[in-house]
Write a protein that holds these residues in place. Structure first.
Motif, short mmCIF file in Angstrom:
data_model
loop_
_atom_site.label_atom_id
_atom_site.label_comp_id
_atom_site.label_asym_id
_atom_site.label_seq_id
_atom_site.Cartn_x
_atom_site.Cartn_y
_atom_site.Cartn_z
N MET A 90 0.98 -1.18 -0.11
CA MET A 90 -0.31 -0.05 -0.08
C MET A 90 0.80 0.95 0.31
O MET A 90 1.72 1.35 1.16
N THR A 91 0.14 2.25 -0.59
CA THR A 91 0.94 3.49 -1.57
C THR A 91 0.68 4.21 0.48
O THR A 91 0.23 3.99 0.65
N LYS A 92 2.03 5.25 0.37
CA LYS A 92 1.34 6.20 1.29
C LYS A 92 0.80 7.28 1.36
O LYS A 92 -0.54 7.35 2.33
N ASP A 93 -0.27 7.27 0.55
CA ASP A 93 -0.69 8.34 0.41
C ASP A 93 -2.09 7.73 0.40
O ASP A 93 -3.11 7.89 1.27
N ALA A 94 -2.36 5.86 -0.23
CA ALA A 94 -3.93 5.32 0.27
C ALA A 94 -3.73 5.45 1.72
O ALA A 94 -4.47 5.23 1.90
N ALA A 95 -2.41 4.84 2.68
CA ALA A 95 -1.96 4.96 4.02
C ALA A 95 -2.81 6.11 4.33
O ALA A 95 -3.91 5.84 5.26
N LYS A 96 -2.94 7.01 4.21
CA LYS A 96 -2.97 8.07 4.50
C LYS A 96 -5.22 8.57 3.94
O LYS A 96 -5.38 8.82 5.03
N PHE A 97 -4.63 8.02 2.55
CA PHE A 97 -6.59 8.48 2.46
C PHE A 97 -7.32 7.23 3.06
O PHE A 97 -8.24 7.75 4.07
N LEU A 98 -7.10 6.26 3.63
CA LEU A 98 -7.53 5.06 4.36
C LEU A 98 -7.85 5.28 6.24
O LEU A 98 -9.19 5.46 7.00
N LEU A 99 -6.61 6.15 6.37
CA LEU A 99 -6.38 7.06 8.22
C LEU A 99 -7.54 8.14 7.54
O LEU A 99 -8.61 8.07 8.67
N PHE A 100 -7.89 8.64 6.63
CA PHE A 100 -9.10 9.96 7.01
C PHE A 100 -10.20 9.58 6.62
O PHE A 100 -11.27 10.09 7.17
N MET A 101 -10.60 8.23 5.84
CA MET A 101 -11.73 7.98 6.02
C MET A 101 -12.19 7.17 7.14
O MET A 101 -13.03 7.49 7.65
N SER A 102 -11.29 6.24 7.93
CA SER A 102 -11.89 5.87 8.71
C SER A 102 -12.11 7.13 9.99
O SER A 102 -12.89 6.96 10.95
N MET A 103 -10.98 8.05 10.28
CA MET A 103 -11.42 9.23 11.38
C MET A 103 -12.78 10.16 10.78
O MET A 103 -13.58 9.87 12.11
N THR A 104 -12.88 10.22 9.58
CA THR A 104 -14.05 10.49 9.08
C THR A 104 -15.78 10.19 9.60
O THR A 104 -16.32 10.23 10.64
N LEU A 105 -15.35 8.91 9.03
CA LEU A 105 -16.17 7.59 9.54
C LEU A 105 -16.26 7.65 11.21
O LEU A 105 -17.93 7.77 11.47
N GLY A 106 -15.51 7.30 12.10
CA GLY A 106 -15.25 7.38 12.82
C GLY A 106 -15.69 8.14 13.82
O GLY A 106 -16.86 8.25 15.08
N SER A 107 -15.48 9.47 13.48
CA SER A 107 -15.89 10.51 14.29
C SER A 107 -17.59 10.60 14.65
O SER A 107 -18.43 11.44 14.58
N ALA A 108 -17.93 10.66 12.98
CA ALA A 108 -19.51 10.87 12.56
C ALA A 108 -20.22 9.81 13.26
O ALA A 108 -21.39 10.31 14.01
N LEU A 109 -19.60 8.65 13.22
CA LEU A 109 -20.46 7.75 14.50
C LEU A 109 -20.30 8.12 15.55
O LEU A 109 -21.71 7.64 16.66
N ILE A 110 -19.69 8.39 16.61
CA ILE A 110 -18.77 8.86 17.65
C ILE A 110 -20.58 9.65 17.31
O ILE A 110 -20.98 9.60 18.95
N GLY A 111 -20.20 10.78 16.99
CA GLY A 111 -21.17 12.37 17.27
C GLY A 111 -22.43 12.33 17.14
O GLY A 111 -23.06 12.83 17.64
#
Length: 93
Positions: free
Chosen positions: A1-22
């Protein structure tokens, strides 16, 4: 996995996780009346997390400071428009 793909997956998990918690937090009985501070904290968390994912601590500081600058300019512009509207309405009376 490239560095950009890892950052994108981290961003998506942060966004969806914070939406769920919120969504879970705002639905609780104890959160009634605390919507504004909880919402502002949630937005702050998303902005800082996104900046940190992009460029570490410097990215978080830069994104937060620029966001606050733009919101400040938007409020100043809105106050100017309101002042002009009120001044114009006074002349038409």
């Amino acid at each position: 996995m490239t560095k950009d793909a890892a950052k994108f997956l981290l961003f998506m998990s942060m966004t969806l996780g914070s939406a769920l918690i919120g969504g879970l937090v705002i639905d609780q009985r104890w959160a009634r009346g605390l919507e504004l501070p909880l919402g502002l904290g949630w937005v702050f968390l998303i902005i800082v997390s996104t900046g940190f994912i992009i460029d570490g601590k410097e990215g978080a500081k830069a994104l937060l400071s620029r966001t606050l600058l733009m919101w400040s300019l938007a409020v100043i512009g809105a106050l100017l428009i309101a002042w002009l509207a009120i001044a114009g309405a006074g002349h038409s009376l």
